[in-house]
Design an enzyme around this catalytic site. Structure first.
Site, short mmCIF file in Angstrom:
data_model
loop_
_atom_site.label_atom_id
_atom_site.label_comp_id
_atom_site.label_asym_id
_atom_site.label_seq_id
_atom_site.Cartn_x
_atom_site.Cartn_y
_atom_site.Cartn_z
N SER A 81 0.82 -1.04 -0.01
CA SER A 81 -0.01 -0.05 -0.14
C SER A 81 0.67 1.40 -0.11
O SER A 81 0.43 2.26 -0.33
CB SER A 81 -1.07 0.18 1.25
OG SER A 81 -2.31 -0.79 0.79
N LYS A 84 0.42 3.82 -2.67
CA LYS A 84 -0.82 4.91 -2.64
C LYS A 84 -0.14 6.17 -2.55
O LYS A 84 -0.87 7.23 -2.82
CB LYS A 84 -1.81 4.60 -1.37
CG LYS A 84 -2.70 3.38 -1.52
CD LYS A 84 -3.63 3.25 -0.52
CE LYS A 84 -4.57 2.01 -0.61
NZ LYS A 84 -3.93 0.79 -0.28
N SER A 329 -5.80 3.63 4.50
CA SER A 329 -5.46 2.82 3.35
C SER A 329 -6.61 2.09 2.47
O SER A 329 -6.67 0.91 2.38
CB SER A 329 -4.33 1.76 3.82
OG SER A 329 -3.47 1.20 2.75
#
Length: 494
Positions: A81, A84, A329
């Protein structure tokens, strides 16, 4: 003889001068203000949990971009993640801080004596923040405008984006859960975490030996609950399991739930987010007193060009949406942002178009896109790859962007206990120098852990850091947190 002595003396002096020159060079090198930090990081990386682990680590000066520590800096690793940070940066640059998503209600009919003769079209434009209360509000306004009965259908229009619902990295095991929800332009979220396309399934103990009591939030008829659970006496283990059967709309609840326990709650991804939205919208209409003719149904379709707009709901601006997106997230937000970027730049709400926009942005700020490989925008795919050198370079580059402060507000803050401040770091680095001084995006997949962001040192200096690890035998999270803590505790003062 005297000449020989003078030559020997000259040679001795020359050797001394050369030695002093060498010593002087070493002294300059040893005087690097970051050397204590470098030594500390090297020592941390001898931890046995790093043995056999593929890793990439880079630390930069946030003001100059200078790399002050590198370990396998160009090694490509799955970012999870932490990808991102690129998605957020590209979205802020491409869509703008004030970008809003919308959900619109149209009709192709007319109202006569309280009856709407025609269809209602609920058209989604990617808004992941739609809640049941928004549909309630639509219904209340319609009722106040004189609509008491619908002699038509409720049509869900999700054609703002393409029909591809799942990114390539979603596994069969993940598809049941909110973090792998299908991506649609027409959405509904169960609460203000805004996990679009999911329904909250809450199972609690009921009467002894009877199935658990089940509550869906929001209530919907597009899933079928199959309750195989059993309420058992106090002291028994809670073995409840809640999942959606792969490829179906069946939610299976199994296992034991003890009397007096809290039961279990899961956010389950629905099998059709578009039908989910229009099903709940129909319930809102009914709850507000709007009746339907027997032939009324819900269906998917396209809003006619001649339909007139009745109502519209806009999301919060992107500068606010980055908080639930980055702090928690949220994978769905990432993929929606990718499709929205594709729609805005290339006129195509698809992953291919959106990921191209992300690549374009990376290239525009000087990143080496040959060192980036991604097939989604959330980081769910193990096929995504990047190096710590490139990730940290991105974090350095965005500091000069006009929206950088907004970007910072989205990053989780280490040890901050408030959910929408600490986010995924609220239970990490809860003590020591790291608490409140590390702002970073977390990343976790099976055998993958990463952390990428900023840390403020004891001198008040900001450093950019990225730690990427994969293929470990034992979790590397403690090692990663020690690195972050050590950066925050560092000082250039002797």
């Amino acid at each position: 003889m005297e000449k020989l002595k003078r030559k020997i003396v000259c040679l001795i002096v020359l050797v001394m001068l050369l030695g002093m020159s060498g010593f002087s060079s070493s002294a300059v090198e040893a005087a690097s203000p970051y050397q204590p930090l470098q030594h500390s990081i090297n020592k941390i990386l001898t931890d046995s949990r790093m043995a056999g682990t593929t890793s990439s680590i880079t630390i930069r000066n946030a003001e100059t971009g200078e790399a002050i520590y590198e370990k396998n800096a160009d090694q490509l690793v799955t970012p999870a993640s932490t990808l991102k940070v690129l998605t957020a940066a590209a979205a802020l640059e491409t869509l703008g801080e004030n970008h809003r998503f919308s959900t619109e209600l149209y009709t192709d009919g007319t109202v006569a004596k309280g009856t709407l003769y025609g269809n209602l079209y609920l058209r989604g434009k990617g808004d992941p923040t739609v809640l049941k209360k928004d549909f309630d509000n639509f219904a209340s306004i319609l009722y106040k405008r004189g609509v008491k009965r619908l002699a038509g259908h409720i049509i869900g229009d999700d054609t703002w984006y393409d029909a591809e619902r799942l990114s390539p990295g979603i596994s069969r095991e993940d598809e049941s859960y909110y973090y792998a929800a299908q991506i649609s332009a027409l959405n509904l979220s169960p609460n203000t975490d805004y996990d679009a396309g999911s329904v909250i399934v809450d199972a609690k103990p009921s009467v002894l030996w009877r199935p658990a009591d089940i509550t869906l939030t929001p209530a919907t008829g597009i899933v079928r609950v199959i309750n195989r659970s059993k309420t058992v006496p106090r002291g028994y283990a809670n073995t409840l399991k809640i999942e959606r059967e792969y490829g179906t709309h069946k939610i299976i609840i199994s296992g034991h739930v003890p009397i007096g326990s809290i039961g279990k709650k899961e956010w389950i991804a629905v099998s059709n987010p578009t039908k989910y939205a229009i099903d709940v919208f129909k319930k809102s209409l009914a709850e507000r007193g709007i009746r339907f003719v027997p032939t009324s149904k819900i269906a998917e379709g396209v809003t006619p060009e001649n339909a007139r707009l009745l109502l519209s709901k806009q999301s919060m601006p992107l500068k606010n949406l980055v908080v639930p997106f980055m702090k928690l997230s949220n994978n769905t937000h990432a993929e929606i942002l990718a499709k929205e970027m594709g729609k805005a730049v290339y006129g195509e709400g698809s992953w291919d178009a959106g990921l191209q926009v992300m690549t374009d942005y990376a290239s525009s700020i000087g990143l080496d896109t040959g060192h980036w490989s991604f097939e989604d925008a959330s980081g769910m795919s193990h096929a995504n790859k990047v190096s710590s050198s490139q990730m940290s370079q991105l974090l350095y580059a965005v500091r000069s962007e006009p929206w950088h402060q907004t970007f910072l507000t989205g990053l989780p803050v280490a040890g901050a206990d408030k959910r929408f401040v600490g986010g995924t770091l609220r239970y990490r680095l809860t003590g020591g120098a790291g608490k409140g001084n590390v702002l970073a995006k977390t990343g976790n997949l099976e055998k993958v852990s990463s952390l990428s962001g900023y840390a403020k040192t004891q001198d008040g200096e900001w450093l950019v850091f990225t730690v990427l690890t994969q293929d470990y035998r034992y979790s590397t999270l403690p090692v990663i947190d020690r690195v972050a803590q050590t950066i925050a505790a560092s000082s250039k003062k002797p």
